[in-house]
Write a protein that holds these residues in place. Sequence first.
Motif, PDB file in Angstrom:
ATOM      1  N   LEU A   1       5.210   8.767   4.919  1.00 57.20           N
ATOM      2  CA  LEU A   1       6.335   8.510   5.818  1.00 57.20           C
ATOM      3  C   LEU A   1       5.867   7.880   7.114  1.00 57.20           C
ATOM      4  O   LEU A   1       6.489   6.940   7.621  1.00 57.20           O
ATOM      5  N   ASP A   2       4.755   8.382   7.672  1.00 54.57           N
ATOM      6  CA  ASP A   2       4.222   7.857   8.932  1.00 54.57           C
ATOM      7  C   ASP A   2       3.842   6.385   8.817  1.00 54.57           C
ATOM      8  O   ASP A   2       4.033   5.619   9.756  1.00 54.57           O
ATOM      9  N   MET A   3       3.263   6.016   7.696  1.00 56.22           N
ATOM     10  CA  MET A   3       2.751   4.648   7.567  1.00 56.22           C
ATOM     11  C   MET A   3       3.752   3.686   6.935  1.00 56.22           C
ATOM     12  O   MET A   3       3.471   2.505   6.804  1.00 56.22           O
ATOM     13  N   GLY A   4       4.934   4.189   6.565  1.00 54.45           N
ATOM     14  CA  GLY A   4       5.947   3.308   5.999  1.00 54.45           C
ATOM     15  C   GLY A   4       5.569   2.756   4.646  1.00 54.45           C
ATOM     16  O   GLY A   4       5.984   1.654   4.272  1.00 54.45           O
ATOM     17  N   GLY A   5       4.796   3.519   3.889  1.00 58.48           N
ATOM     18  CA  GLY A   5       4.337   3.072   2.576  1.00 58.48           C
ATOM     19  C   GLY A   5       5.384   3.263   1.498  1.00 58.48           C
ATOM     20  O   GLY A   5       6.465   3.813   1.718  1.00 58.48           O
ATOM     21  N   SER A   6       5.041   2.803   0.315  1.00 59.91           N
ATOM     22  CA  SER A   6       5.927   2.913  -0.838  1.00 59.91           C
ATOM     23  C   SER A   6       5.204   3.691  -1.936  1.00 59.91           C
ATOM     24  O   SER A   6       4.026   4.010  -1.813  1.00 59.91           O
ATOM     25  N   ALA A   7       5.936   3.992  -3.009  1.00 63.92           N
ATOM     26  CA  ALA A   7       5.350   4.791  -4.090  1.00 63.92           C
ATOM     27  C   ALA A   7       5.784   4.255  -5.445  1.00 63.92           C
ATOM     28  O   ALA A   7       6.904   3.778  -5.619  1.00 63.92           O
TER      29      ALA A   7
ATOM     30  N   PRO B   1       0.827  -1.201   0.000  1.00 70.67           N
ATOM     31  CA  PRO B   1       0.000   0.000   0.000  1.00 70.67           C
ATOM     32  C   PRO B   1       0.866   1.259   0.000  1.00 70.67           C
ATOM     33  O   PRO B   1       1.984   1.247   0.503  1.00 70.67           O
ATOM     34  N   GLY B   2       0.317   2.296  -0.582  1.00 71.98           N
ATOM     35  CA  GLY B   2       1.067   3.541  -0.683  1.00 71.98           C
ATOM     36  C   GLY B   2       0.457   4.464  -1.700  1.00 71.98           C
ATOM     37  O   GLY B   2      -0.764   4.646  -1.726  1.00 71.98           O
TER      38      GLY B   2
ATOM     39  N   LEU C   1      13.824  10.598   0.974  1.00 68.05           N
ATOM     40  CA  LEU C   1      13.065  10.902   2.192  1.00 68.05           C
ATOM     41  C   LEU C   1      12.686   9.640   2.957  1.00 68.05           C
ATOM     42  O   LEU C   1      12.214   9.731   4.084  1.00 68.05           O
ATOM     43  N   GLY C   2      12.840   8.471   2.346  1.00 66.72           N
ATOM     44  CA  GLY C   2      12.596   7.229   3.074  1.00 66.72           C
ATOM     45  C   GLY C   2      11.751   6.173   2.410  1.00 66.72           C
ATOM     46  O   GLY C   2      12.011   4.986   2.576  1.00 66.72           O
ATOM     47  N   PRO C   3      10.699   6.544   1.672  1.00 68.60           N
ATOM     48  CA  PRO C   3       9.870   5.479   1.106  1.00 68.60           C
ATOM     49  C   PRO C   3      10.582   4.704  -0.006  1.00 68.60           C
ATOM     50  O   PRO C   3      11.451   5.262  -0.686  1.00 68.60           O
ATOM     51  N   GLN C   4      10.205   3.451  -0.154  1.00 70.55           N
ATOM     52  CA  GLN C   4      10.666   2.690  -1.307  1.00 70.55           C
ATOM     53  C   GLN C   4       9.957   3.259  -2.526  1.00 70.55           C
ATOM     54  O   GLN C   4       8.737   3.465  -2.505  1.00 70.55           O
TER      55      GLN C   4
END
Length: 145
Positions: A67-73, A25-26, A116-119
């Motif tokens: 970022l809060d939910m650790g999702g990807s894009a 999810p993301g 910024l952090g997401p995959q």
Amino acid sequence: MRALIQRVTEAQVAVAGEVIGRTGPGLLILVCAMQGDTEDAAERMAAKIAKLRIFKDEAGKMNRSLLDMGGSALVVSQFTLAADTRSGNRPGFSTAAPPAEGERLYLHFARALAALGPQVETGRFGADMAVSLTNDGPVTIWLES
């Protein structure tokens, strides 16, 4: 830059039947660099999207960011976001950045978001792509720098 973001449970992009990128999810992020856009604009757009609170918290309210939910894009170039439909029936795309500049800024945006952090996975600039997604909500938001 222009971006159309969709909160998804899953999304993928394929070229010639081969899946080259996916997320979930993301977010599925369709991006178009416009004439005059800069790397700074791409970085600001990436930061805005990463921090945009459009994911549900424990109470079911849109209070969490990617970022809060650790999702990807999944980031896909979409020059048709530059469409000008004010006159006639054929959209014009003259406000989009030239192809070489558009590709450079599209890739810069994807790298800035990943930093910024997401995959982050991407489509293939200029290719004929097939994008599939399951929109969560649905939540679809238009952003322009």
